[in-house]
Design a protein around this motif. Structure first.
Motif, PDB file in Angstrom:
ATOM      1  N   ALA A   6       0.823  -1.207   0.000  1.00 52.66           N
ATOM      2  CA  ALA A   6       0.000   0.000   0.000  1.00 52.66           C
ATOM      3  C   ALA A   6       0.861   1.263   0.000  1.00 52.66           C
ATOM      4  N   LEU A   7       2.163   1.125   0.200  1.00 45.01           N
ATOM      5  CA  LEU A   7       3.075   2.271   0.225  1.00 45.01           C
ATOM      6  C   LEU A   7       3.808   2.352  -1.111  1.00 45.01           C
ATOM      7  N   SER A   8       3.570   3.425  -1.836  1.00 43.36           N
ATOM      8  CA  SER A   8       4.149   3.568  -3.165  1.00 43.36           C
ATOM      9  C   SER A   8       5.677   3.641  -3.094  1.00 43.36           C
ATOM     10  N   PRO A   9       6.377   2.914  -3.977  1.00 41.00           N
ATOM     11  CA  PRO A   9       7.850   3.002  -3.986  1.00 41.00           C
ATOM     12  C   PRO A   9       8.339   4.276  -4.685  1.00 41.00           C
ATOM     13  N   GLU A  10       7.465   4.882  -5.490  1.00 42.18           N
ATOM     14  CA  GLU A  10       7.836   6.079  -6.236  1.00 42.18           C
ATOM     15  C   GLU A  10       7.493   7.340  -5.431  1.00 42.18           C
ATOM     16  N   THR A  11       8.219   8.416  -5.676  1.00 42.78           N
ATOM     17  CA  THR A  11       7.942   9.687  -5.015  1.00 42.78           C
ATOM     18  C   THR A  11       7.363  10.681  -6.010  1.00 42.78           C
ATOM     19  N   GLU A  12       6.611  11.646  -5.467  1.00 38.96           N
ATOM     20  CA  GLU A  12       6.019  12.704  -6.288  1.00 38.96           C
ATOM     21  C   GLU A  12       6.248  14.042  -5.598  1.00 38.96           C
ATOM     22  N   LEU A  13       6.361  15.105  -6.383  1.00 37.57           N
ATOM     23  CA  LEU A  13       6.439  16.453  -5.821  1.00 37.57           C
ATOM     24  C   LEU A  13       5.016  16.974  -5.608  1.00 37.57           C
ATOM     25  N   VAL A  14       4.708  17.358  -4.362  1.00 39.94           N
ATOM     26  CA  VAL A  14       3.365  17.789  -3.998  1.00 39.94           C
ATOM     27  C   VAL A  14       3.453  19.172  -3.365  1.00 39.94           C
ATOM     28  N   PRO A  15       2.546  20.105  -3.713  1.00 40.89           N
ATOM     29  CA  PRO A  15       2.561  21.423  -3.073  1.00 40.89           C
ATOM     30  C   PRO A  15       2.332  21.314  -1.564  1.00 40.89           C
ATOM     31  N   LEU A  16       3.074  22.081  -0.796  1.00 43.14           N
ATOM     32  CA  LEU A  16       2.897  22.072   0.657  1.00 43.14           C
ATOM     33  C   LEU A  16       1.466  22.446   1.031  1.00 43.14           C
ATOM     34  N   SER A  17       0.852  23.317   0.235  1.00 43.02           N
ATOM     35  CA  SER A  17      -0.496  23.780   0.546  1.00 43.02           C
ATOM     36  C   SER A  17      -1.546  22.683   0.405  1.00 43.02           C
ATOM     37  N   ALA A  18      -1.199  21.590  -0.307  1.00 38.39           N
ATOM     38  CA  ALA A  18      -2.165  20.502  -0.513  1.00 38.39           C
ATOM     39  C   ALA A  18      -2.176  19.503   0.644  1.00 38.39           C
ATOM     40  N   LEU A  19      -1.231  19.618   1.571  1.00 33.99           N
ATOM     41  CA  LEU A  19      -1.075  18.636   2.630  1.00 33.99           C
ATOM     42  C   LEU A  19      -1.754  19.079   3.916  1.00 33.99           C
ATOM     43  N   ARG A  20      -2.210  18.069   4.695  1.00 37.04           N
ATOM     44  CA  ARG A  20      -2.884  18.323   5.964  1.00 37.04           C
ATOM     45  C   ARG A  20      -2.016  17.804   7.108  1.00 37.04           C
ATOM     46  N   PRO A  21      -2.188  18.348   8.313  1.00 33.06           N
ATOM     47  CA  PRO A  21      -1.386  17.900   9.462  1.00 33.06           C
ATOM     48  C   PRO A  21      -1.586  16.411   9.737  1.00 33.06           C
ATOM     49  N   ALA A  22      -0.590  15.840  10.368  1.00 27.80           N
ATOM     50  CA  ALA A  22      -0.609  14.409  10.649  1.00 27.80           C
ATOM     51  C   ALA A  22      -1.550  14.055  11.781  1.00 27.80           C
ATOM     52  N   ASP A  23      -2.051  12.811  11.722  1.00 22.72           N
ATOM     53  CA  ASP A  23      -2.682  12.184  12.882  1.00 22.72           C
ATOM     54  C   ASP A  23      -1.528  11.567  13.663  1.00 22.72           C
ATOM     55  N   SER A  24      -0.827  12.404  14.381  1.00 25.02           N
ATOM     56  CA  SER A  24       0.491  12.039  14.884  1.00 25.02           C
ATOM     57  C   SER A  24       0.439  11.251  16.189  1.00 25.02           C
ATOM     58  N   PRO A  25       1.348  10.284  16.349  1.00 19.91           N
ATOM     59  CA  PRO A  25       1.453   9.592  17.631  1.00 19.91           C
ATOM     60  C   PRO A  25       2.198  10.413  18.685  1.00 19.91           C
ATOM     61  N   ARG A  26       2.715  11.589  18.311  1.00 20.13           N
ATOM     62  CA  ARG A  26       3.462  12.436  19.256  1.00 20.13           C
ATOM     63  C   ARG A  26       2.479  13.246  20.100  1.00 20.13           C
ATOM     64  N   LEU A  27       2.394  12.941  21.370  1.00 20.43           N
ATOM     65  CA  LEU A  27       1.427  13.600  22.251  1.00 20.43           C
ATOM     66  C   LEU A  27       1.707  15.093  22.378  1.00 20.43           C
ATOM     67  N   ALA A  28       2.972  15.490  22.361  1.00 19.24           N
ATOM     68  CA  ALA A  28       3.335  16.901  22.544  1.00 19.24           C
ATOM     69  C   ALA A  28       3.498  17.634  21.219  1.00 19.24           C
ATOM     70  N   GLY A  29       3.187  16.984  20.097  1.00 22.80           N
ATOM     71  CA  GLY A  29       3.348  17.637  18.811  1.00 22.80           C
ATOM     72  C   GLY A  29       4.801  17.650  18.349  1.00 22.80           C
ATOM     73  N   GLU A  30       5.110  18.549  17.406  1.00 27.87           N
ATOM     74  CA  GLU A  30       6.454  18.578  16.837  1.00 27.87           C
ATOM     75  C   GLU A  30       7.424  19.358  17.731  1.00 27.87           C
ATOM     76  N   ASP A  31       8.696  19.021  17.597  1.00 24.52           N
ATOM     77  CA  ASP A  31       9.759  19.667  18.360  1.00 24.52           C
ATOM     78  C   ASP A  31      10.343  20.807  17.515  1.00 24.52           C
ATOM     79  N   ALA A  32      10.173  22.072  17.993  1.00 23.21           N
ATOM     80  CA  ALA A  32      10.606  23.245  17.221  1.00 23.21           C
ATOM     81  C   ALA A  32      12.104  23.231  16.954  1.00 23.21           C
ATOM     82  N   ALA A  33      12.905  22.801  17.931  1.00 22.79           N
ATOM     83  CA  ALA A  33      14.357  22.778  17.750  1.00 22.79           C
ATOM     84  C   ALA A  33      14.749  21.786  16.667  1.00 22.79           C
ATOM     85  N   HIS A  34      14.056  20.654  16.617  1.00 18.68           N
ATOM     86  CA  HIS A  34      14.359  19.647  15.602  1.00 18.68           C
ATOM     87  C   HIS A  34      13.983  20.166  14.214  1.00 18.68           C
ATOM     88  N   VAL A  35      12.855  20.893  14.118  1.00 14.86           N
ATOM     89  CA  VAL A  35      12.453  21.491  12.841  1.00 14.86           C
ATOM     90  C   VAL A  35      13.514  22.472  12.363  1.00 14.86           C
TER      91      VAL A  35
END
Length: 319
Positions: A6-35
């Motif tokens: 179910a996971l495509s082996p090929e990659t595609e270029l997608v506009p950032l505006s077309a993407l939605r935030p993750a249903d993330s397993p990270r309870l505290a969200g993203e780490d700003a320093a890591h970004v």
């Protein structure tokens, strides 16, 4: 399990505006320093993984924010074409395997969610997805308040479905053998969800007139016992069998149907014999026939006990 197909082996270029935030397993969200650290790296970042049906990011929220900081308009994406629940499991699996590690709390919360959405998965399979030990998963499952966390079978890491209770698997194998005596051990094992070696052991125990469920496993059966043991079920006292059969013979629902008449004839031919009566029969059996007759007698007893359990189950279901 989550299919790799179910996971495509090929990659595609997608506009950032077309993407939605993750249903993330990270309870505290993203780490700003890591970004910030990723944004300052002067090399292309690995493709992120996106759920095609919802355009939600499965893996790569830090890379997504880093691309924003860089001023990029597009990002490389690999698409996942499975369901939403499987997308979350893939997010847990990928985040546990690389990048900024998930915390213990992240993993435990994700495992609890997987237990609720996939109660049929084994503890080891959930452990492989969440990065926890199977013992930790077992503890989370025990503490789960959702009724869906309890299931009669588990799917293992190899994709095979196995009964949660080993005794139940053996009893199911015994029933398959009774109904389909021509079935191979591999077929029996597949239907019962047990190993071929276990199916072979069940067949050998039945051949020897033994209980298909060893005594050490009976404590998990909730009171059900194997066919060769015979104890624990409700039964008619030996001295009342004749009177009970007479009442059954007068029952119109049995007397006037083909199945009923056949059953009454079988019961009449196999009435309980007293100990003294059996001893007189035993005394007249030639020595060279004893082993064969013992096996046939046990097989007949097992067949009747199987019949008794089936009609008891039917009676409870229709009550």
């Amino acid at each position: 399990m989550v299919s790799n197909h179910a996971l495509s082996p090929e990659t595609e270029l997608v506009p950032l505006s077309a993407l939605r935030p993750a249903d993330s397993p990270r309870l505290a969200g993203e780490d700003a320093a890591h970004v910030l650290m990723l944004a300052e790296i002067d090399v292309p970042l690995p493709a992120i993984v996106v759920h095609r049906a919802t355009m939600r990011i499965i893996d790569g929220m830090h890379r997504f924010h880093a691309a924003h900081l860089r001023g990029d308009d597009e990002i490389e994406v690999r698409f996942f074409d499975g369901g939403a629940r499987d997308a979350f499991i893939l997010a847990v699996r990928l985040n546990a395997a690389h990048g900024l590690p998930l915390t213990q709390a992240d993993r435990a919360a994700a495992a609890a969610r997987i237990i609720d959405s996939h109660p049929q998965w084994s503890d080891r399979l959930i452990a492989s997805a969440s990065g926890l030990s199977h013992r930790t998963i077992a503890g989370i499952r025990r503490n789960s308040t959702g009724s869906s966390a309890r299931s009669n079978a588990r799917t293992g890491r190899d994709g095979r479905v196995r009964p949660l209770n080993a005794a139940e698997g053996r009893m199911l194998a015994f029933r398959v053998m009774t109904e389909r005596p021509e079935a191979s051990l591999r077929e029996i094992a597949e239907v019962a969800g047990i190993a071929v070696s276990t199916a072979r052991d069940v067949r050998e125990r039945v051949r020897l007139g033994q209980d298909p469920v060893p005594r050490k496993l009976r404590g998990d059966t909730g009171g059900e016992i194997g066919p060769a043991d015979g104890g624990g079920e409700s039964r008619v006292p030996s001295d009342e069998i004749g009177a009970v059969l007479d009442r059954l013979k007068r029952d119109p629902s049995l007397r006037f149907t083909d199945v009923g008449r056949t059953l009454l004839r079988l019961l009449d031919a196999t009435q309980v014999v007293s100990t003294d009566g059996w001893m007189r029969v035993v005394g007249g059996i030639p020595p060279h026939c004893t082993e064969t007759l013992a096996q046939v007698a046990r097989a007949c007893a097992e067949s009747w006990l199987y019949f008794a359990r089936e009609i008891e189950t039917r009676g409870r279901e229709s009550a």
